[in-house]
Motif scaffolding. Structure first.
Motif, PDB file in Angstrom:
ATOM      1  N   ASP A  41      -4.372  -9.473  12.364  1.00  0.00           N
ATOM      2  CA  ASP A  41      -5.385  -8.455  12.053  1.00  0.00           C
ATOM      3  C   ASP A  41      -5.570  -8.274  10.552  1.00  0.00           C
ATOM      4  O   ASP A  41      -5.707  -7.161  10.050  1.00  0.00           O
ATOM      5  CB  ASP A  41      -4.997  -7.121  12.707  1.00  0.00           C
ATOM      6  N   GLY A  42      -5.581  -9.383   9.807  1.00  0.00           N
ATOM      7  CA  GLY A  42      -5.777  -9.311   8.375  1.00  0.00           C
ATOM      8  C   GLY A  42      -4.495  -9.002   7.622  1.00  0.00           C
ATOM      9  O   GLY A  42      -3.409  -8.895   8.195  1.00  0.00           O
ATOM     10  N   ARG A  43      -4.641  -8.872   6.308  1.00  0.00           N
ATOM     11  CA  ARG A  43      -3.482  -8.563   5.458  1.00  0.00           C
ATOM     12  C   ARG A  43      -3.393  -7.057   5.255  1.00  0.00           C
ATOM     13  O   ARG A  43      -4.378  -6.403   4.931  1.00  0.00           O
ATOM     14  CB  ARG A  43      -3.616  -9.252   4.100  1.00  0.00           C
ATOM     15  N   TRP A  44      -2.193  -6.519   5.398  1.00  0.00           N
ATOM     16  CA  TRP A  44      -1.966  -5.076   5.236  1.00  0.00           C
ATOM     17  C   TRP A  44      -0.685  -4.846   4.455  1.00  0.00           C
ATOM     18  O   TRP A  44       0.222  -5.685   4.446  1.00  0.00           O
ATOM     19  CB  TRP A  44      -1.838  -4.385   6.605  1.00  0.00           C
ATOM     20  N   GLY A  45      -0.622  -3.698   3.818  1.00  0.00           N
ATOM     21  CA  GLY A  45       0.592  -3.235   3.179  1.00  0.00           C
ATOM     22  C   GLY A  45       0.827  -1.786   3.534  1.00  0.00           C
ATOM     23  O   GLY A  45      -0.101  -1.075   3.937  1.00  0.00           O
ATOM     24  N   GLY A  46       2.049  -1.335   3.384  1.00  0.00           N
ATOM     25  CA  GLY A  46       2.380   0.053   3.676  1.00  0.00           C
ATOM     26  C   GLY A  46       2.702   0.820   2.413  1.00  0.00           C
ATOM     27  O   GLY A  46       3.356   0.299   1.503  1.00  0.00           O
ATOM     28  N   LEU A  47       2.261   2.062   2.348  1.00  0.00           N
ATOM     29  CA  LEU A  47       2.439   2.888   1.152  1.00  0.00           C
ATOM     30  C   LEU A  47       2.911   4.283   1.570  1.00  0.00           C
ATOM     31  O   LEU A  47       2.270   4.944   2.395  1.00  0.00           O
ATOM     32  CB  LEU A  47       1.104   2.988   0.397  1.00  0.00           C
TER      33      LEU A  47
END
Length: 548
Positions: free
Chosen positions: A192-198
């Motif tokens: 589902d695409g590139r994601w990061g957590g913040l």
């Protein structure tokens, strides 16, 4: 082949600083750390440690092999431990250290790697807020909410209509940097695409940051930054906001002053427009005839830039915008100054009351303060006492048929903690007003921002900060080291913050500093209303002098 190796912190900020660190110190990460920067670093690390402990606690029901924390130690050992955790398929890897990629020029670490499908996405923890409450009055025609957040216990991102994003560009660039490193290692999650957590200061959710578009920008930024470090891009000094805390500033300032650089009197972006138009020196700007360059920002007065240059050339501190500068005055006047510590809260509200109708009434400084280390519920108690006192003085003035005004210098900070205190403590601590009460006070003409009055009345070639302007009105601080940055160090010692050494003498120092700030505000606004201010030249006169 390039030998530059960059971390995420090298992707933003002044390019000339990056070049000097790399060429003169041999390492793009070699910047000196000021006491203020060290305070921020230590506070951020303390926050990261607390959040990681919380996240780890949520995973306590999982097998030990599924949740791995990389121990402190040499970088090589931490990288080896991270590799082993990835190879074992751990669900969470805390304090992950990625191998330095000398060929591609990248180094980095993540507070956590979270397994999603067959790969990992990076999760970082920052010491500022990354969300704000969404507008509760969103109408039916408002665009749909797009922010996605996840609970702290696992990666389950979903649309969150209750929050709005407040992330910063450097956070997104760091996540993109780590994602690129994970992709190069073959460890990246691609579902589902590139994601990061913040995770931000509130640490109440994980913000899911989409990175597909950000990775395109990151590649461009990274390529240019690496070229800067390799000496392929020429850089030079230019005064920008970052200069205030830069260890190279004294050297850059000397060079800029010698060549009378135009950035000494205008902002960095505006300086670029002028340089592109061939206006490179303060003198050239002061003597400029005609309109602004085509790319000059519409929101910025070009005449103000010229007046600032004229003041700099003539050694003038300020120029009046009108024949008679003015600021709202009242029968009963209260100067207010708030002291806060980073994002943790406001620990002091200092006040100075002057009754201009009663010369026998003492002009009295009074501080409402908590010395419990922030964050603390006692902050609500001290704020309630301040608010109760302020509103009582306001009501008493009205009852006596006297006008009333309260003053601050740059209300952005005070308003933030007025509202923030109401949001956090109303209904929890007796005497704390509602948000509506605070907003009504802020919107009234009895809450006066002297900073705004300075900008409205004067052109200020060297800035509008209180410590820049108040000395022109004749005020001086008792403590030669007084500054907002220094007060952070004093506060940490005054309350033994985060287990530090307690120094009770710093409490008196903070009270003196705060009292001087409210005194400076009073002196400055009274000076604006005095005849002495008429000794300053008119801005129109300086413009006219240029046109002769």
């Amino acid at each position: 082949m390039s030998s530059a190796v960059l971390g995420a912190r090298n992707l933003s900020g002044c390019e000339h600083r990056l070049a000097l660190d790399a060429t003169e110190r041999g390492d793009a990460a070699a910047s000196d750390v000021t006491p203020e920067a060290r305070r921020r670093i230590d506070a951020a690390q303390s926050h990261r440690d607390a959040v990681i402990a919380t996240l780890h606690g949520f995973q306590s029901d999982k097998p030990e092999c599924a949740v791995i924390t990389v121990d402190d130690g040499p970088h090589r050992d931490r990288v080896a431990a991270t590799r082993a955790a990835v190879s074992s398929g751990a669900d969470w890897i805390f304090r992950a250290a990625l191998p330095t990629d000398v060929e591609r020029g990248r180094r980095g670490h993540a507070e956590a790697l979270v397994r999603v499908g067959d790969g990992y996405l990076p999760l970082i923890v920052v010491n500022h807020r990354v969300t704000t409450p969404a507008n509760p009055d969103r109408g039916p025609d408002a665009p749909p909410a797009t922010l996605r957040t996840s609970p702290l216990w696992g990666w389950r991102p979903a649309v969150d209509a209750g929050r709005s994003a407040r992330s910063q560009r450097r956070d997104v660039l760091r996540l993109a940097h780590l994602t690129a490193m994970l992709d190069d290692l073959g460890w990246g999650a691609v579902a589902d695409g590139r994601w990061g957590g913040l995770i931000g200061l509130d640490a109440d959710c994980i913000v899911a940051v989409p990175l597909d578009a950000a990775l395109v920008e990151y590649a461009e930024v990274f390529a240019r930054r690496r070229a800067v470090v390799d000496g392929e891009v020429d850089t030079g000094p230019r005064r920008v906001g970052e200069c205030r805390s830069c260890h190279w500033w004294s050297r850059c300032e000397d060079e800029l002053t010698r060549r009378r650089d135009v950035s000494l009197v205008v902002g960095g972006g505006q300086a670029g427009v002028l340089v592109d138009a061939g206006i490179t020196t303060v003198d050239a700007l002061a003597d400029h005839r005609g309109g602004p360059p085509g790319a000059w920002p519409r929101a910025v007065s070009f005449d103000d830039a010229i007046v600032s240059a004229r003041c700099w050339v003539d050694g003038l501190p300020l120029a009046r915008r009108s024949d008679r500068p003015s600021v709202r005055r009242a029968d009963v006047e209260v100067d207010v100054d708030m002291e806060s510590y980073s994002e943790r809260g406001a620990y002091m509200w200092g006040t100075l009351l002057t009754d201009t109708t009663d010369p026998d009434r003492e002009v009295r400084y009074r501080a409402f303060v908590t010395w419990d280390p922030l964050p603390t519920r006692d902050e609500g108690r001290s704020f309630a006492e301040f608010w109760t006192w302020l509103t009582a003085e306001r009501a008493a003035a009205h009852a006596a048929d006297k006008t009333f005004a309260a003053y601050c210098y740059s209300q952005q900070a005070e308003n933030r903690w007025l509202r923030g205190s109401a949001d956090r403590f109303h209904g929890v601590v007796d005497g704390v007003p509602s948000r509506a009460e605070v907003d009504a006070f802020i919107a009234s003409d009895e809450w006066v921002d002297v900073f705004e009055a300075v900008g409205r009345n004067f052109v200020c070639p060297r800035g509008k900060g209180l410590k820049r302007i108040a000395p022109i009105a004749g005020f001086g601080w008792r403590d030669d080291e007084a500054s907002g940055e220094a007060s952070m160090e004093w506060y940490a010692a005054a309350v033994a913050l985060d287990g530090g050494r307690l120094d009770l003498s710093q409490r008196e120092r903070l009270l003196t500093y705060n009292e001087d700030d409210v005194q400076a505000t009073k002196v400055l606004r009274e000076w604006i209303s005095s005849e002495n201010v008429l000794n300053l030249p008119l801005a129109d006169e300086l413009i006219g002098r240029r046109d002769r």
